[in-house]
Design a protein around this motif. Structure first.
Motif, short mmCIF file in Angstrom:
data_model
loop_
_atom_site.label_atom_id
_atom_site.label_comp_id
_atom_site.label_asym_id
_atom_site.label_seq_id
_atom_site.Cartn_x
_atom_site.Cartn_y
_atom_site.Cartn_z
N THR A 138 42.02 33.97 40.99
CA THR A 138 42.85 35.02 41.60
C THR A 138 42.73 36.32 40.80
N LEU A 165 41.24 40.08 42.00
CA LEU A 165 41.98 41.32 41.81
C LEU A 165 41.17 42.31 40.98
N ARG A 198 38.58 43.91 43.15
CA ARG A 198 39.17 44.95 43.98
C ARG A 198 39.39 46.23 43.18
N ARG A 199 39.89 46.09 41.94
CA ARG A 199 40.06 47.27 41.10
C ARG A 199 38.72 47.89 40.76
N THR A 225 42.12 38.69 33.66
CA THR A 225 42.32 40.14 33.72
C THR A 225 41.99 40.77 32.37
#
Length: 430
Positions: free
Chosen positions: A268, A272, A275-276, A323
């Protein structure tokens, strides 16, 4: 979100990685469980295996970065992946025939670590060569997404397959999956690569790379944060086997499920990040926020009372972890000179993976001495402390630069005023 897949060479690479990464995670799960069972559920033995697998990174990753700047990266990756295929096949053959002993696995862990120490800086610096600088952030995040999608599928398959057919066939499956990477690399069109001029062989190139990083406070901050968080904080990939077996009393399938739940979070987080990455370059603030979140979540996970609660807590922990890792990787790749990329990524890999020999041994020792949960709460605390220190150091460096700028401006103004005074004083009198 998938912009970099429009590049044919990267699409071939991406496709091969999907297959190969599932095999890699199947092998990693099976290898940890094989060591754990051969040693009689000894967490220290598992720590030794991890240390041996990552020890070559300490010795070779900087040199591998120099090599990546000198040599055709695509051809170098083909050679390394061929060696990985052989390593997996040998381990599989020993295990299937019942000849595998603990020292065999240790030796092959070291071989795999040597190949990985050469492969990771080369592969990571090759990303920009496939897609160009503008799409590096998106490509790095997509690489991470397939890596973590494989982390979901691989351990889940491995947990069931170990019980059904044993570890050996999983090693053979990984060897076969490596063929997908080799096929993708072979099918690429070299003329379509965004290839920078290779660096000619010369003395002092390693020192040159280190001086380059030392002159960049932002890179120094990222490297040191990665070192401490990776060594002490991101040890749960190893300690999950200990938690599954010694804390909650589950079998290989229970270990596989914990690994899968962690991977749900990392996958996940990777999506993300992709996308960033299609919107622009990540920031240092995002990196520090993710690092702090990782520490807090890891610390909290350690105290989850049940197997289910512990497993569910791994999902946000995985998201924060990926992240943090993706942001650091992208910040480094997009801010360095192309001629230095291999050497800088070699140092980056050393920071990310070089502490794992110490971290692996330390994890095993902590689990045996303080209990299976201890690597989580100790690692989380270290990650939080390292983040706070990094924030304070960056603020201090920023204040020094601001003071130096103000001092230079004052000096310039003073010199300007003196010049005017001299000019006025030396003007001819009427």
């Amino acid at each position: 979100m998938f912009a970099s897949l429009g590049v044919r060479n990267y699409r071939l690479f991406f496709s091969g990685q999907i297959v190969s990464n599932i095999g890699t995670w199947m092998q990693r799960t099976a290898q940890d469980w094989l060591v754990f069972t051969l040693s009689g559920n000894d967490p220290v033995a598992l720590g030794v295996a991890v240390a041996l697998q990552f020890l070559p990174t300490l010795l070779l990753s900087l040199w591998a970065g120099v090599l990546a700047d000198r040599i055709d990266k695509r051809k170098l990756l083909i050679a390394i992946q061929s060696g990985t295929l052989v390593q997996a096949a040998v381990l599989g053959g020993l295990t299937i025939t019942g000849a595998a002993e603990l020292w065999h696995v240790y030796l092959l862990c070291f071989v795999l670590g040597t190949l990985s120490a050469l492969e990771v800086p080369t592969r990571q610096s090759f990303v920009a060569e496939m897609v160009g600088k503008d799409q590096v952030a998106n490509a790095v995040a997509l690489n991470s997404s397939i890596f973590n999608l494989a982390r979901i599928a691989g351990p889940a398959i491995a947990g069931l397959a170990i019980v059904a057919v044993g570890e050996g066939w999983l090693f053979i499956g990984n060897a076969v999956s490596t063929l997908a990477v080799l096929a993708g690399l072979a099918a690429m069109r070299p003329g379509e690569l965004y290839r920078d001029r290779t660096v000619d062989r010369a003395k002092g190139q390693l020192r040159e790379g280190l001086r380059y990083v030392r002159g960049r406070p932002d890179l120094v901050a990222i490297m040191l944060l990665m070192l401490f968080v990776s060594t002490f904080g991101i040890t749960f990939f190893t300690s999950l086997a200990v938690v599954a077996g010694n804390v909650f009393g589950t079998d290989a399938d229970g270990y596989g499920l914990l690994s899968t739940l962690l991977a749900v979070g990392t996958f996940t987080g990777a999506l993300l990040s992709a996308r960033r990455g299609s919107r622009g370059k990540p920031t240092m603030r995002l990196l520090l926020g993710a690092s702090m979140a990782l520490g807090v979540l890891e610390f909290a996970t350690a105290f989850m009372p049940t197997y289910l609660a512990f497993g569910l807590a791994l999902v946000p922990l995985g998201l924060a972890t990926i992240t943090f890792l993706n942001t650091a990787n992208t910040l480094v790749q997009t801010s360095v000179s192309p001629q230095m990329r291999g050497r800088v990524m070699g140092l980056y890999v050393l920071m990310v993976m070089g502490g794992n020999p110490v971290g692996g041994l330390m994890t095993g020792w902590m689990a045996e001495t303080f209990g299976g949960r201890s690597p989580f709460y100790i690692g989380g605390a270290v990650a939080m402390i390292a983040t706070v220190i990094c924030v304070l150091a960056l603020r201090s460096a920023s204040a020094r630069r601001a003071a130096a700028g103000a001092s230079a401006a004052d000096e310039e103004a003073e010199m300007g005023g003196s010049a005017e005074h001299v000019e006025a004083g030396s003007a001819p009198k009427n």
